[in-house]
Motif scaffolding. Sequence first.
Motif, PDB file in Angstrom:
ATOM      1  N   ARG A   1       0.820  -1.222   0.000  1.00 23.71           N
ATOM      2  CA  ARG A   1       0.000   0.000   0.000  1.00 23.71           C
ATOM      3  C   ARG A   1       0.846   1.261   0.000  1.00 23.71           C
ATOM      4  O   ARG A   1       0.310   2.366  -0.020  1.00 23.71           O
ATOM      5  N   GLY A   2       2.167   1.119   0.035  1.00 25.71           N
ATOM      6  CA  GLY A   2       3.062   2.279   0.018  1.00 25.71           C
ATOM      7  C   GLY A   2       3.069   3.061   1.318  1.00 25.71           C
ATOM      8  O   GLY A   2       3.329   4.267   1.317  1.00 25.71           O
ATOM      9  N   LEU A   3       2.795   2.387   2.434  1.00 22.21           N
ATOM     10  CA  LEU A   3       2.729   3.061   3.729  1.00 22.21           C
ATOM     11  C   LEU A   3       4.066   3.012   4.455  1.00 22.21           C
ATOM     12  O   LEU A   3       4.791   2.027   4.374  1.00 22.21           O
ATOM     13  N   HIS A   4       4.387   4.083   5.177  1.00 28.35           N
ATOM     14  CA  HIS A   4       5.525   4.098   6.086  1.00 28.35           C
ATOM     15  C   HIS A   4       5.062   3.484   7.401  1.00 28.35           C
ATOM     16  O   HIS A   4       3.938   3.716   7.843  1.00 28.35           O
ATOM     17  N   VAL A   5       5.930   2.715   8.034  1.00 21.79           N
ATOM     18  CA  VAL A   5       5.581   1.996   9.254  1.00 21.79           C
ATOM     19  C   VAL A   5       6.226   2.660  10.463  1.00 21.79           C
ATOM     20  O   VAL A   5       7.414   2.987  10.452  1.00 21.79           O
ATOM     21  N   LEU A   6       5.418   2.850  11.502  1.00 27.72           N
ATOM     22  CA  LEU A   6       5.900   3.341  12.795  1.00 27.72           C
ATOM     23  C   LEU A   6       5.664   2.220  13.803  1.00 27.72           C
ATOM     24  O   LEU A   6       4.542   2.015  14.258  1.00 27.72           O
TER      25      LEU A   6
END
Length: 108
Positions: free
Chosen positions: A73-78
């Motif tokens: 999904r092209g998300l950055h992960v925290l």
Amino acid sequence: MEPQVVDRPEKSRYEVLAGDDGTETAGFAEYFLSEDESEGEIAFIHTEIDPRFAGRGLGGLLAQGALDDARARGLHVLPYCPFIRGWIRKHPEYADLVPETRRPRFGL
């Protein structure tokens, strides 16, 4: 039936389904998805595996499935969740999902 990881956006969590018929929730990873689409961040806040399913590798399957979906999904992960953070440490090929400027905050 093989365990599978599914996103339950209405519950803000990924679930790993297992059991004889593959429909029993064996664990989950709660997340907070940024409302601003331009940010594209998913913050993992808590992961839990039902004790009845412990020792089967379902936590790792859950982490990998959730992180693979975040990547797709092209998300950055925290990774605020200690389990997800620890899993990324053991699988450094996933560290690129965490923004470089925030990796020190998570010890990555």
